[in-house]
Design a protein around this motif. Structure first.
Motif, PDB file in Angstrom:
ATOM      1  N   UNK A  10       0.846  -1.189   0.000  1.00  0.00           N
ATOM      2  CA  UNK A  10       0.000   0.000   0.000  1.00  0.00           C
ATOM      3  C   UNK A  10       0.883   1.240   0.000  1.00  0.00           C
ATOM      4  N   UNK A  11       0.423   2.261  -0.746  1.00  0.00           N
ATOM      5  CA  UNK A  11       1.158   3.513  -0.788  1.00  0.00           C
ATOM      6  C   UNK A  11       0.156   4.657  -0.846  1.00  0.00           C
ATOM      7  N   UNK A  12       0.283   5.561   0.104  1.00  0.00           N
ATOM      8  CA  UNK A  12      -0.535   6.769   0.094  1.00  0.00           C
ATOM      9  C   UNK A  12       0.414   7.937  -0.139  1.00  0.00           C
ATOM     10  N   UNK A  13       0.076   8.775  -1.093  1.00  0.00           N
ATOM     11  CA  UNK A  13       0.946   9.891  -1.413  1.00  0.00           C
ATOM     12  C   UNK A  13       0.113  11.118  -1.734  1.00  0.00           C
ATOM     13  N   UNK A  14       0.750  12.243  -1.720  1.00  0.00           N
ATOM     14  CA  UNK A  14       0.063  13.469  -2.079  1.00  0.00           C
ATOM     15  C   UNK A  14       0.274  13.759  -3.558  1.00  0.00           C
ATOM     16  N   UNK A  15      -0.703  14.388  -4.144  1.00  0.00           N
ATOM     17  CA  UNK A  15      -0.628  14.756  -5.552  1.00  0.00           C
ATOM     18  C   UNK A  15       0.652  15.527  -5.816  1.00  0.00           C
ATOM     19  N   UNK A  16       1.313  15.151  -6.904  1.00  0.00           N
ATOM     20  CA  UNK A  16       2.543  15.828  -7.283  1.00  0.00           C
ATOM     21  C   UNK A  16       3.814  15.127  -6.847  1.00  0.00           C
ATOM     22  N   UNK A  17       3.665  14.176  -5.910  1.00  0.00           N
ATOM     23  CA  UNK A  17       4.837  13.434  -5.449  1.00  0.00           C
ATOM     24  C   UNK A  17       5.163  12.298  -6.420  1.00  0.00           C
ATOM     25  N   UNK A  84      -4.484  12.368  -8.993  1.00  0.00           N
ATOM     26  CA  UNK A  84      -5.506  11.568  -8.327  1.00  0.00           C
ATOM     27  C   UNK A  84      -5.988  10.422  -9.214  1.00  0.00           C
ATOM     28  N   UNK A  85      -5.963  10.634 -10.508  1.00  0.00           N
ATOM     29  CA  UNK A  85      -6.370   9.595 -11.439  1.00  0.00           C
ATOM     30  C   UNK A  85      -5.426   8.402 -11.486  1.00  0.00           C
ATOM     31  N   UNK A 112      -1.386  -1.148  -3.886  1.00  0.00           N
ATOM     32  CA  UNK A 112      -2.525  -0.231  -3.973  1.00  0.00           C
ATOM     33  C   UNK A 112      -2.033   1.193  -3.736  1.00  0.00           C
ATOM     34  N   UNK A 113      -2.200   2.036  -4.737  1.00  0.00           N
ATOM     35  CA  UNK A 113      -1.778   3.435  -4.655  1.00  0.00           C
ATOM     36  C   UNK A 113      -2.982   4.339  -4.441  1.00  0.00           C
ATOM     37  N   UNK A 114      -2.875   5.184  -3.442  1.00  0.00           N
ATOM     38  CA  UNK A 114      -3.890   6.211  -3.197  1.00  0.00           C
ATOM     39  C   UNK A 114      -3.211   7.564  -3.284  1.00  0.00           C
ATOM     40  N   UNK A 115      -3.711   8.394  -4.181  1.00  0.00           N
ATOM     41  CA  UNK A 115      -3.164   9.747  -4.345  1.00  0.00           C
ATOM     42  C   UNK A 115      -4.169  10.748  -3.786  1.00  0.00           C
ATOM     43  N   UNK A 116      -3.737  11.469  -2.765  1.00  0.00           N
ATOM     44  CA  UNK A 116      -4.639  12.420  -2.094  1.00  0.00           C
ATOM     45  C   UNK A 116      -4.584  13.789  -2.742  1.00  0.00           C
TER      46      UNK A 116
END
Lengths: 116, 114
Positions: A10-17, A84-85, A112-116
């Motif tokens: 799992x990876x959660x990241x902020x948009x632009x990273x 985010x897409x 699983x990638x989640x872009x916030x």
């Protein structure tokens, strides 16, 4: 007998990273595939390696995406300037050298990638 | 080019009942057809595949599928559902020459009630 492994799960990241995923195929499998699976959809092909050579790339693989397979072993998939897409499950699969028939693709558990 | 249509995003059956998951394909060349199963938070596992020869293919966990060229179908069946069959099922197609990517359908979630 280990299967295809992927890291991280799992990876959660902020948009632009930028993010990078790793796939370790089954030992002696010379073919490696990346797929992307969004919610409610089936996996979509991204790219294919035979040994270290990247032989096929989907239109889905924009210039923000880059995949490598140095020395024909593990592979990395990097996404630059995430959007985010890009949120999805990224699946890796491997298959053995062709022996005349159809070689099954063995899938890893995915990242699983989640872009916030 | 290849494509896959899976009718029904969700199928509900009772334990012990017949399972029927539908798959229709389109292919410009003779197809190779596959069914994969995906359990939560896991990768895809191959259930069965059709390449050439016998059109009725048997797979793991009691599943089977029949390739019907005239109907462009490859439906997946199991005579008696088990609670452990609850998962997402994907039908996939690829061409039979050279490198051909796997093209997946959108999946069918099988729900099994006691």
């Amino acid at each position: 007998d280990t299967g295809v492994s992927q890291d991280p799960r799992h990876k959660i990241t902020k948009r632009g990273q930028n993010v990078t995923f790793r796939c370790d195929p089954i030992s002696e499998h010379n073919r490696l595939y990346w797929y992307r699976q969004t919610l409610g959809q089936g996996p979509e092909f991204l790219t294919y390696f035979q040994n270290e050579a990247q032989l096929e790339k989907s239109r889905l693989l924009s210039d923000r995406f880059s995949a490598e397979r140095p020395k024909g072993s593990f592979s990395t998939l990097e996404i630059q300037r995430t959007e985010q897409g890009d949120s999805a499950m990224y699946l890796c699969a491997s298959s053995p050298p062709r022996t005349g028939g159809i070689n099954e693709q063995f899938f890893g558990p995915g990242t699983r990638l989640t872009v916030l | 080019a290849q494509s896959v249509t899976q009718l029904g995003s969700h199928v509900s059956v009772s334990e012990g009942a017949l399972v029927l998951l539908r798959c229709n394909y389109s292919s410009s060349v003779p197809p190779y057809l596959f069914w994969y199963v995906q359990y939560p938070n896991q990768g895809l596992q191959l259930l069965l595949k059709y390449t050439t020869g016998a059109t009725l293919v048997k797979g793991i966990n009691g599943f089977e599928a029949e390739f019907k060229k005239s109907e462009t179908s490859f439906h997946l069946t199991k005579p008696s559902a088990h609670m452990s069959d609850a998962a997402e099922y994907f039908c996939a197609v690829r061409g039979n020459t050279g490198f051909q990517k796997l093209v997946f359908g959108t999946g069918t979630r099988l729900l099994v009630s006691p």
